[in-house]
Design an enzyme around this catalytic site. Sequence first.
Site, PDB file in Angstrom:
ATOM      1  N   LYS A 112     104.898 108.876  42.743  1.00  0.00           N
ATOM      2  CA  LYS A 112     105.166 107.633  43.272  1.00  0.00           C
ATOM      3  C   LYS A 112     103.953 107.648  44.588  1.00  0.00           C
ATOM      4  CE  LYS A 112     108.925 106.566  41.413  1.00  0.00           C
ATOM      5  NZ  LYS A 112     109.238 107.492  40.329  1.00  0.00           N
TER       6      LYS A 112
HETATM    7  C1  LIG Z   1     109.637 107.572  38.835  1.00  0.00           C
HETATM    8  C2  LIG Z   1     109.291 108.796  38.176  1.00  0.00           C
HETATM    9  C3  LIG Z   1     109.203 108.734  36.763  1.00  0.00           C
HETATM   10  C4  LIG Z   1     109.456 107.688  36.020  1.00  0.00           C
HETATM   11  O1  LIG Z   1     108.379 106.564  36.325  1.00  0.00           O
HETATM   12  P1  LIG Z   1     108.697 105.134  35.849  1.00  0.00           P
HETATM   13  O2  LIG Z   1     107.293 104.241  36.285  1.00  0.00           O
HETATM   14  O3  LIG Z   1     109.847 104.670  36.343  1.00  0.00           O
HETATM   15  O4  LIG Z   1     108.545 104.800  34.407  1.00  0.00           O
HETATM   16  C5  LIG Z   1     109.086 109.786  36.272  1.00  0.00           C
HETATM   17  N1  LIG Z   1     108.699 111.020  36.796  1.00  0.00           N
HETATM   18  C6  LIG Z   1     109.008 111.238  38.137  1.00  0.00           C
HETATM   19  C7  LIG Z   1     108.748 112.411  38.887  1.00  0.00           C
HETATM   20  C8  LIG Z   1     109.201 109.893  38.904  1.00  0.00           C
HETATM   21  O5  LIG Z   1     109.357 110.214  40.174  1.00  0.00           O
END
Ligand SMILES: *Cc1c(COP(=O)(O)O)cnc(C)c1O
Length: 495
Positions: A112
């Site tokens: 993120k």
């Molecule tokens: C948010 C997240 C995901 C999923 O990503 P999306 O874009 O919501 O599909 C997978 N792994 C981690 C560690 C995340 O923080």
Amino acid sequence: MDLIYKSTRNNEETATASQAILKGLAGQGGLFVPERIPKLDKSLKDLSGMTYQELAYEVMKLYLTDFTEEELKYCINSAYDSKFDTKEIAELKKEDDAWYLELFHGATIAFKDMALSILPYLLTTSAKKNQIKNEIVILTATSGDTGKAALAGFADVPGTRIIVFYPKNGVSPIQEKQMVTQRGDNTYVIGIHGNFDDAQTGVKRMFSDPGLAGEMAAAGYQFSSANSINIGRLVPQIVYYVYSYARLLARGEISEGEIINIVVPTGNFGNILAAYYAKCMGLPVGKLICASNENKVLFDFFATGSYDRNREFILTSSPSMDILISSNLERLIYQTAGRDAEKNLAFMNNLTETGTYTVTREMKEQMADFYGNYADEKETAEAIRAMYEKTGYIMDTHTAVASAVYKKYIAETKDETKTVIASTASPYKFTRSVMNAIDPAYDSQGDFELVDELCRLSGVPVPAAIEDIRSAPVLHDTVCGKEEMCAEVKKILGI
Ligand SMILES: *Cc1c(COP(=O)(O)O)cnc(C)c1O
């Protein structure tokens, strides 16, 4: 000519890139999408000689066309700096039979950060461009990682406040500790009695409540979203897929134009959608492998064409993927429905009213680039242990879901295309689950003992993000019911 953004739910609603970033969500719960997906205008060979920041500019300028070069470069250079613990920003590691694209070298050690370190700059630049005087209130629902990354990105950014809702019993202890210790005078963190979907639904409801918007405006506030539905999150995520290809090319691992597959551990469908956009831009990508945990609504969708959220919500060891309504899938539905907002709206209304919808055969055929599968808890733990025993590399639980699904994909298809796996979190963020996967005997140890043991086993230094919370005081302890979210927001804003 500026690239125009359209709403997935109303053919009449349009916005410039900066307006779409500011609004986050379009009217009637729609999402903004570019009217067309632009093509890369530099050769792959040219891109292979660029730094992350240079390449980010080449990709993002094609989407954020109303930003000047100076503005966009300012945003990029402010975001991708020493907050990341590697100059590469994202690192590519060959482990076992695939390349792991480590997207967790930012401030909160999850992918993120790749988008949330730049969003505050995109947003404040957008506000300036549109002569916005209101204070911007970022309202976010999180399954764990978004919350902390958004808090870190927006903390003490002038002209903004950030309010984060998370499921009180639905995030890992380290995720929770990271959030409730967040500093910054403009940060608010609230646990809710409910799951992630409850939090997301509550936030969406506030966004589309015209009465609330009026009260906010009267008091000099306006909402924006840091959730992955904001186009200002999606666009920066496209960059690292192009970058991974460029790095493989630069290292001589692939030839120019060679097709690669991409595996993405998926929850809200934002990260994999970015990979799909990269493919649509002309990046040579074959299959987009969508990996789910036991909340396998997307696996069922790609198998049958029917989306069905009516099922038990399962808490897993990969909580950031514990999601039954994958919001960003709407952008794919819209696109495959012929970019027809009315058709898309009918599907989304079905989803709201019955929890299901079924796409047409023509739409499903356009999704042939996607392959879906899932890994259960046992398979996920096994993937971590097997990788550690074979190579010494330690994956987090989300990446392990992707790794396990990739193995299933190869067994099923015998496809030998070179493959990049999005590695979305540091194992230090999910230490207990990771260590238990390696040996269940670890479960008797404390969280920070496990951190030290993980360091010993992997040889990877403990990230600053973890060191910081060892002793940090809890600064946020509000918990509310899922019906009280709006009241909490009003209390914070004094309206
Ligand atoms: C948010 C997240 C995901 C999923 O990503 P999306 O874009 O919501 O599909 C997978 N792994 C981690 C560690 C995340 O923080």
